[in-house]
Design a protein around this motif. Structure first.
Motif, short mmCIF file in Angstrom:
data_model
loop_
_atom_site.label_atom_id
_atom_site.label_comp_id
_atom_site.label_asym_id
_atom_site.label_seq_id
_atom_site.Cartn_x
_atom_site.Cartn_y
_atom_site.Cartn_z
N PRO A 1 23.77 68.85 53.55
CA PRO A 1 24.37 70.10 52.70
C PRO A 1 23.36 70.77 52.10
O PRO A 1 23.59 72.13 51.69
CB PRO A 1 25.43 69.46 51.99
N TYR B 1 19.71 73.79 53.26
CA TYR B 1 19.72 75.35 53.25
C TYR B 1 18.56 75.63 52.27
O TYR B 1 17.94 76.55 51.83
CB TYR B 1 21.13 75.80 53.08
N TYR B 2 19.00 74.82 51.11
CA TYR B 2 18.23 75.15 49.73
C TYR B 2 16.64 74.48 49.87
O TYR B 2 15.82 74.80 49.28
CB TYR B 2 18.89 74.30 48.50
N SER C 1 26.45 77.87 51.76
CA SER C 1 25.46 78.09 50.95
C SER C 1 25.08 79.37 50.56
O SER C 1 24.81 79.76 49.19
CB SER C 1 24.35 77.34 51.11
N ALA C 2 25.21 80.25 51.51
CA ALA C 2 24.82 81.54 51.40
C ALA C 2 25.70 82.32 50.64
O ALA C 2 25.46 82.93 49.75
CB ALA C 2 24.56 82.22 52.60
N PHE D 1 27.93 81.20 48.53
CA PHE D 1 27.76 80.44 47.05
C PHE D 1 26.82 80.91 46.19
O PHE D 1 27.03 81.65 45.12
CB PHE D 1 27.67 78.99 47.14
N ASP D 2 25.66 81.21 46.85
CA ASP D 2 24.46 81.90 46.17
C ASP D 2 24.89 83.23 45.67
O ASP D 2 24.59 83.70 44.68
CB ASP D 2 23.26 81.87 47.17
#
Lengths: 98, 324
Positions: free
Chosen positions: A59, A62-63, B115-116, B118-119
Motif C-alpha cells: 500500500p 506509491y509513496y 493514494s493519488a 488521497f494526496d
C-alpha cells in the motif's frame, strides 16, 4: 647516533606491526561485521519500501517511490547483494575468519 | 458546523445530487463553498451542466460556489512525472533504467489510485483558505472508507520505515572506526527527510479528518442500501470517524387520497415498505435521519436542485477550521 637510529627504526617496525595486528584482529573484523549488519538492515528497509519488486503488492509503494531518486547507491548494492546471497548461513558465515 | 463535509454511501444512491444540493444551500446562505468530487466516475459536471477540471472553477449562475473534479489518473501521472524529473537530476544514466522499472511498477499497484486521490484531497483541505466550506462528494462506500482510514495506517508504516533506516545508518556510522568515512550519515539524509515530510502529511490528514470534518451517509429506502449503511457506520466508528447524520434519498411520492387505480395502490404499498425500513433506520441506527428526499422524475439540476436543497436539514453555518 647509530644506536638512536636503530632504536627509532625498531620502534617504527614495532608500531607498524602492532597497528597491523590490531587492525587485523580487532578493528577490521569489527567494522566488517557491523557494516554487514548495517547492510542487512538496509536490505530489510529496501524490501519494506519496494516489496512489489518481488510481486508483493504494497500500500505504500506509491509513496516510497518518491525515495528512489535518493536511493541510487542503496538500490544498486541491494540488487547486487540479492544476486550473490545464497543462504542466510553463508552470509552470516562470511563475517568470521577461521 | 465543521468546514469539511463528506457525503458517502452506496453507489447510485444520489451522493452527487445531495452534495451538490447541500453545496448550493451553503452558497445561498452566503458561505463561500467549494464542491469536490473524488469519485472517478464524475457527475458534478452533469449536475451543473458545466465541465469542471482539476482546479476550482466558479459555477455559472450560483454566487459563492465553485467546483473541482479530481481525476486520479492525472494525479498518478503527475506524481510519476515529478519523480522522473528528480530521478534524471540525481541518478546516473546507467541506473536510471533500472530504477525506472521499479518506479513504473509502483505506479501500477492497486493502491496507486487511492493514494493519488488521497494526496489530492488532503491538498485541497490544506489550501482551503479561500473557502468557508468544502463539500466532498466521495466515491462509493468501500473505497471511501479505505481512503479515510489511510492516514493512521500509513503513518505507522512510515514510522517503521524511518526506524529501520535510522538503525542501518546508525550501524554504518559505528562501522566507520578510526578515520574511515561512514557510508551513510544520519545528518541531512534525504531519505529520512522525505519520510519525515510524508509522516507530517499523514499526521495533518488524520488531524484534519478527525477535528474538522463531518460525515454524512446517503441511503435509499431499500434493504441493500440500509444494510450497507449499517456496515459503513460500524466501520467508520471503528476508525474514530463518527457519522453525523443520514440522508434518505429517492423516496416514493404519495398519490392523492382520492386516487385508487393500480398505480396508486402500487405507490401506497411501496411507501408502506419504505416507511418500515426508515422506521428501522430511525430506531436502530445511531446517527439521526436528517432528511427524506422524494424521488424526482426529472434529472435533479437547476431549480430542482434548489428544491432538494430545501429538504436537507443539514446545518450550513461554517466554523473556522481548528486544525488546518
Amino acid at each position: 647516533m647509530e644506536l638512536a637510529e636503530r632504536i627509532d627504526r625498531y620502534l617504527d617496525t614495532l608500531d607498524e606491526w602492532l597497528r597491523g595486528l590490531y587492525h587485523g584482529m580487532i578493528s577490521h573484523p569489527a567494522y566488517e561485521k557491523i557494516e554487514k549488519e548495517a547492510e542487512d538492515l538496509e536490505d530489510a528497509f529496501m524490501l519494506a519500501c519496494f516489496p512489489d519488486a518481488f510481486g508483493i503488492p504494497s500500500p505504500v509503494s506509491y509513496y516510497t517511490a518518491e525515495l528512489l531518486p535518493y536511493l541510487e547507491a542503496e538500490f544498486e548494492s541491494w540488487e547486487r547483494r540479492l544476486w550473490d546471497r545464497n543462504t542466510m548461513l553463508e552470509r552470516k558465515g562470511q563475517q568470521y575468519h577461521f | 458546523m465543521e468546514p469539511f463535509v463528506f457525503f458517502g454511501g452506496k453507489g447510485g444512491v444520489g451522493k452527487t445530487t445531495v452534495s451538490c444540493a447541500y453545496a448550493r444551500k451553503c452558497a445561498d446562505a452566503g458561505v463561500e463553498t467549494l464542491v469536490v468530487s473524488t469519485d472517478p466516475a464524475h457527475s458534478v459536471s452533469d449536475v451543473f451542466d458545466q465541465q469542471f477540471g482539476d482546479s476550482p472553477e466558479p459555477v455559472a449562475g450560483i454566487d459563492g460556489l465553485s467546483a473541482l473534479e479530481i481525476d486520479p489518473d492525472d494525479e498518478v501521472t503527475a506524481h510519476l512525472d515529478e519523480i522522473r524529473t528528480r530521478l534524471s537530476d540525481q541518478v546516473s544514466a546507467s541506473m536510471v533504467n533500472e530504477i525506472n522499472k521499479q518506479l513504473e511498477m509502483a505506479h501500477q499497484t492497486p493502491g496507486a489510485y487511492e493514494s493519488a486521490l488521497f494526496d489530492r484531497f488532503v491538498d485541497v483541505m490544506r489550501d482551503s483558505d479561500p473557502y468557508d466550506r468544502i463539500v466532498f462528494d466521495t466515491a462509493p462506500t468501500g473505497s471511501t472508507l479505505r481512503l479515510l482510514g489511510l492516514p493512521e495506517f500509513l503513518e505507522s508504516w512510515v514510522e517503521r520505515l524511518m526506524y529501520k533506516r535510522r538503525q542501518s545508518i546508525d550501524l554504518f556510522e559505528k562501522a566507520a572506526i578510526g578515520n574511515n568515512e561512514p557510508r551513510r550519515v544520519m545528518d541531512g539524509d534525504p531519505v529520512l527527510q522525505r519520510l519525515q515530510e510524508r509522516k507530517e502529511f499523514f499526521e495533518f490528514a488524520g488531524g484534519a479528518l478527525r477535528e474538522d470534518a463531518a460525515f454524512f451517509l446517503v441511503l435509499n429506502p431499500d434493504q441493500l442500501s440500509v444494510n450497507e449503511t449499517e456496515r459503513a457506520i460500524a466501520d467508520m466508528n471503528q476508525q474514530d470517524l463518527g457519522v453525523r447524520g443520514l440522508i434518505a434519498n429517492k423516496l416514493t411520492p404519495a398519490p392523492d387520497d382520492d386516487e385508487d387505480g393500480r398505480g396508486a395502490r402500487y405507490l401506497r404499498d411501496r411507501i408502506e415498505t419504505e416507511q418500515q425500513r426508515l422506521d428501522h433506520v430511525r430506531g436502530s441506527l445511531s446517527p439521526p435521519l436528517l432528511a427524506e428526499i422524494e424521488t424526482r422524475t426529472r434529472e435533479v439540476k437547476g431549480d430542482l436542485l434548489g428544491a432538494v436543497a430545501e429538504e436537507l436539514a443539514v446545518p450550513v453555518d461554517a466554523e473556522e477550521p481548528t486544525f488546518v
